[in-house]
Structures are given as structure tokens and as C-alpha cells.
Write a protein that holds these residues in place. Structure first.
Motif, short mmCIF file in Angstrom:
data_model
loop_
_atom_site.label_atom_id
_atom_site.label_comp_id
_atom_site.label_asym_id
_atom_site.label_seq_id
_atom_site.Cartn_x
_atom_site.Cartn_y
_atom_site.Cartn_z
N TYR A 297 -1.15 6.98 6.50
CA TYR A 297 -1.68 5.63 6.74
C TYR A 297 -2.61 5.72 7.95
O TYR A 297 -2.19 6.08 9.05
CB TYR A 297 -0.55 4.64 7.01
CG TYR A 297 -1.04 3.24 7.32
CD1 TYR A 297 -1.32 2.34 6.30
CD2 TYR A 297 -1.21 2.83 8.63
CE1 TYR A 297 -1.77 1.06 6.58
CE2 TYR A 297 -1.67 1.54 8.91
CZ TYR A 297 -1.95 0.67 7.90
OH TYR A 297 -2.40 -0.59 8.17
N SER B 274 0.84 -1.21 0.00
CA SER B 274 0.00 0.00 0.00
C SER B 274 0.87 1.26 0.00
O SER B 274 0.53 2.26 -0.65
CB SER B 274 -0.91 0.00 1.23
OG SER B 274 -1.77 -1.12 1.22
N THR C 183 -4.34 3.93 2.81
CA THR C 183 -3.03 4.55 2.58
C THR C 183 -3.21 5.54 1.45
O THR C 183 -3.68 5.17 0.36
CB THR C 183 -1.98 3.50 2.20
OG1 THR C 183 -2.00 2.45 3.18
CG2 THR C 183 -0.59 4.11 2.16
N ALA D 295 -4.99 3.24 -1.40
CA ALA D 295 -5.09 1.79 -1.18
C ALA D 295 -5.93 1.55 0.07
O ALA D 295 -5.57 1.98 1.16
CB ALA D 295 -3.71 1.17 -1.03
N ASN E 293 -7.91 -1.33 2.51
CA ASN E 293 -7.98 -2.74 2.91
C ASN E 293 -8.95 -2.87 4.08
O ASN E 293 -8.99 -2.01 4.96
CB ASN E 293 -6.61 -3.27 3.33
CG ASN E 293 -5.64 -3.33 2.17
OD1 ASN E 293 -5.78 -4.14 1.27
ND2 ASN E 293 -4.65 -2.42 2.16
#
Length: 429
Positions: free
Chosen positions: A113, A74, A99, A84, A86
Motif C-alpha cells: 500500500y 482495496s 494497493t 486498486a 484511488n
């Protein structure tokens, strides 16, 4: 849906942080901390801010405790300018991370992040799942019970139908199936009951027919037996007496032949044969009948006249129409008084040819008019037998007319005479 909602929420959070960091010197730790704490939910979120060299500028906790297994990939995607996201779910929480790049002009010079542990939605999802399982089990149990009940009802109705078929097949036409409800099996049961009633009616007619036929055949046979016994048992019977007895036997044999022929004809008609239709000249048929009956009528002093008002040609069967007219005219002669008359009138009415046969005979009572077309019925039984009647003639007349798509009506007055009207469709062209 929960994952998409979570993704949208974290994207908004990341964009808010990225926008703030672009407006300040994000390498100033104190400034970053103050800005970030105003945006993130510190109770369930952690944030890491790194520069392009992967140096941590700011973190809310230990790196190894915050990042997930997809962090490295990421991070690289964020440096290329891509977001990114998740999300992972376990029995205790939703674990999500996003991210995002910190953009400077056209390139990324840092990475944000953000990770989140959401136990509330996880608990909600577990509750929903448990409720769904409970509801599914309840539905399955109810469905099973309903299926079992339906199968029981279906089985009982099918068993009732099979029992009914067996009963009727054994000759019990009085048997009825209980036909409650409006489902297909109930409709079949109702149709079955109607069929059994029709079979019962047919069986009754058959029994009456056999009984009447047996009686009619027995009478001339008994007479033949009596007459032949008289000849055998009487010694020295004169030739004249013997001839008289033989004539009587011959007359009874002729009667037996007529009864047998009529029974065979009725049996044939009961099978509803295909009738060959043709154009028939009613006047010619009536004249032919008059000529054949002239001798018998003259012997009784009865005058027969045929009056053709309209030259009628009808669609029918020549042999059957001849039998109809001849039978009625013959009865008009047989049951007439001395010096009586029979008048046959042929005329058109609309699209029908009406053949009227009137006589000055014995007539019949009102209550007997509806019975004369029944098999073996006689108005005057004693006189009918004395002149060789079988009680089948008018039944054959009615069957023949119906097979030719015609109709017959009767008017009569006791002691005055009778009038029969035969209506047949006129031939076109």
C-alpha cells in the motif's frame, strides 16, 4: 490528465517495490526497509507492507495516519490479485494511493500500500484554475464590450435604414444612407440608395410626363376655347365663317382624341403587358399600310413603294407590328416634300428580318436622332402641330418593338431625308 499521470506514476512505483520484494525475504524488516527506501520518495510518500494475514511487515508511519477510507476494500481486492488506485483532490494537495498484491506463483501472499501527498501539482492546478477564471472573466468582459459595441453599431445602422425608408416614403427620393463597410447592413444600405436613385429617376420621368401631357392637352383645349368664344362673341357671323370655325374645332377635338388614345396606350405599355406572339407576314402588313396611306400620299404628291426582296415572317404581334410600320410610314409621308417618295424594303439578314423605311423628307440634325423616341419630342414643333402630331408616335414605336424583342435604328441628314431600320427575329420553320 493529472489523475492519469499520477496513476501511471504510482503503478510504476508499486511494480518496482513488488519486484524487489519478490527477490528478497520480505518478512525481514531490515531488508525490506533498505530496499523500499531506495525506491519511494520519503518526503511525500508512505508505504505499508502486509502479509496475507494483514500483519504489518513494514510501515513508514502509523497505519491510521497513512491509509485512507478506501483501504479495507482495496486490501481485499489486492489479495484477489487486483490493483486498486484511488485519488482525491482538495484545495491543498492531491492525495493518491495504490494497493497492489505481492504475488507468489499464482496467488497473492502479501499486499503493498503506497500513499502520496502531492502539494506541488495541487498548487499548479489551483494556479491554472485561478488563471482560467481570470482569463474567463477578461474574455467575458471583452466579449460583453464587443457585443455592446456591435449592438450599438447594428442599432445605428438599422435606425439609419428606417429613417431612409421614412424619408423615401415621404417622397424625398434625394435622401441617401451612409453605406460604409462591407457587412450585410451596409450592402442593404447601398441597395437602398440605388433603389432611391431609380425612384428619383422614375419620379422625374413621371413629372415630365404629366407636365408634357398637360401642355399637349392644354393646347387644343385653348384653341377650342378661342374658336368657340369667337363664334359666341361675333354677331351676325356668316354661315361660311361659322362652318370654318366649327371645322377647326372638330380638328382640335380629333387631335385631343389622338393624344388621349396615345397616352392610354403608353400607360398600358408601361405596365409591361404580356404580348401574345404569332407569326407575322411583314410584306402583307407593309402593303396594307401603303394602301391606307395612298390617299394622303397622293394628296401631297408623295409616292410610296414596297419592295420585298425576301418573303419574311417574323415572331411578333400583328397589331403592334402594324402600328410600328404604319406610324413610321405615316411620318415619312407627313414630313416629306412635294413630289417626294417613300421606299419600304423587306429583306433577310442572318436570323433577322430587316424592314427599311426611307424617305426624301426634311430629315433631322445629328443631335436630334437620339431624342426622337422620347415622349412628346418633336423635331419641327410648328409643322408637327400644324399636321396634328402629338410627339408620342415614335415613343410608342420603340416600346412596341422592344416588347416584341426587336430593335430600331435611324439614319438621317437634315434637308435630305431619314431612314428607319426595324429588325425582328425571323420565325423558324
Amino acid at each position: 490528465m493529472l489523475v492519469e499521470a499520477k496513476k501511471g506514476e504510482m503503478l510504476e512505483r508499486g511494480l518496482a517495490v513488488s519486484t524487489v520484494l519478490q527477490s528478497i525475504n520480505y518478512e525481514n524488516t531490515d531488508g525490506v526497509r533498505d530496499a523500499v527506501q531506495k525506491i519511494i520518495d520519503k518526503d511525500k510518500e508512505n508505504i505499508i507492507i502486509m502479509n496475507a494475514s494483514k500483519e504489518v511487515i513494514y510501515s513508514t508511519g502509523k497505519i491510521e495516519e497513512i491509509v485512507d477510507e478506501n483501504f479495507e476494500e482495496s486490501y481485499k481486492s489486492a489479495l484477489l490479485g487486483f490493483d486498486a488506485f484511488n485519488c482525491k483532490y482538495d484545495e491543498t494537495a492531491f492525495r493518491s494511493s495504490i494497493t497492489m498484491p505481492i504475488m507468489h506463483k499464482t496467488y497473492a501472499n502479501g499486499v503493498i500500500y503506497i500513499s502520496q501527498i502531492d502539494e506541488d501539482n495541487s498548487k499548479l492546478l489551483v494556479d491554472i484554475r485561478n488563471n482560467f477564471v481570470s482569463v474567463s472573466l477578461a474574455i467575458a468582459v471583452c466579449g460583453g464590450m464587443l457585443v455592446a459595441l456591435f449592438l450599438k453599431m447594428f442599432s445605428s445602422k438599422v435606425s439609419a435604414l428606417l429613417k431612409g425608408v421614412h424619408q423615401v416614403g415621404s417622397g424625398n427620393y434625394n435622401y441617401k444612407i451612409k453605406a460604409d463597410g462591407g457587412d450585410e447592413l451596409s450592402q442593404i444600405a447601398k441597395e437602398f440608395n440605388m433603389l432611391s436613385e431609380k425612384l428619383q429617376s422614375v419620379e422625374k420621368i413621371r413629372q415630365e410626363f404629366v407636365s408634357n401631357a398637360s401642355h399637349e392637352l392644354k393646347t387644343p383645349l385653348a384653341s377650342i376655347k378661342l374658336l368657340s368664344d369667337s363664334i359666341v362673341q361675333t354677331q351676325h357671323m356668316s354661315k361660311e365663317d361659322t362652318l370654318d370655325f366649327l371645322r377647326d374645332i372638330n380638328a382640335e377635338i380629333d387631335r385631343l382624341i389622338r393624344i388621349t388614345e396615345n397616352l392610354l396606350y403608353i400607360t398600358k405599355n408601361d405596365s409591361r403587358p404580356v404580348v401574345t406572339k404569332e407569326v407575322c407576314n411583314v410584306s402583307k402588313i407593309a402593303e396594307r399600310c401603303r394602301e391606307l396611306l395612298a390617299g394622303k400620299a397622293g394628296h401631297q404628291g408623295v409616292e410610296i413603294k414596297v419592295r420585298t426582296i425576301d418573303d419574311c415572317r417574323v415572331i411578333g404581334n400583328g397589331d403592334m407590328l402594324y402600328q410600328v410600320i404604319f406610324n413610321i410610314m405615316e411620318n415619312a409621308v407627313k414630313y416629306n416634300r412635294e413630289e417626294g417618295s417613300v421606299l419600304v424594303t423587306i429583306e433577310k439578314t442572318d436570323d433577322l428580318c430587316v424592314t427599311t423605311i426611307s424617305d426624301t423628307g426634311i430629315g433631322m440634325a445629328e443631335e436630334e436622332k437620339n431624342k426622337i423616341f422620347e415622349r412628346f419630342y418633336r423635331v419641327d414643333k410648328a409643322r408637327s402641330r400644324s399636321i396634328g402630331g402629338t410627339g408620342l408616335g415614335l415613343s410608342i414605336v420603340k416600346d412596341n418593338i422592344e416588347l416584341m424583342n426587336g430593335s430600331i435604328e435611324v439614319e438621317s441628314e437634315l434637308g435630305t431625308g431619314s431612314t428607319f431600320r426595324i429588325k425582328m427575329p425571323i420565325a423558324k420553320g
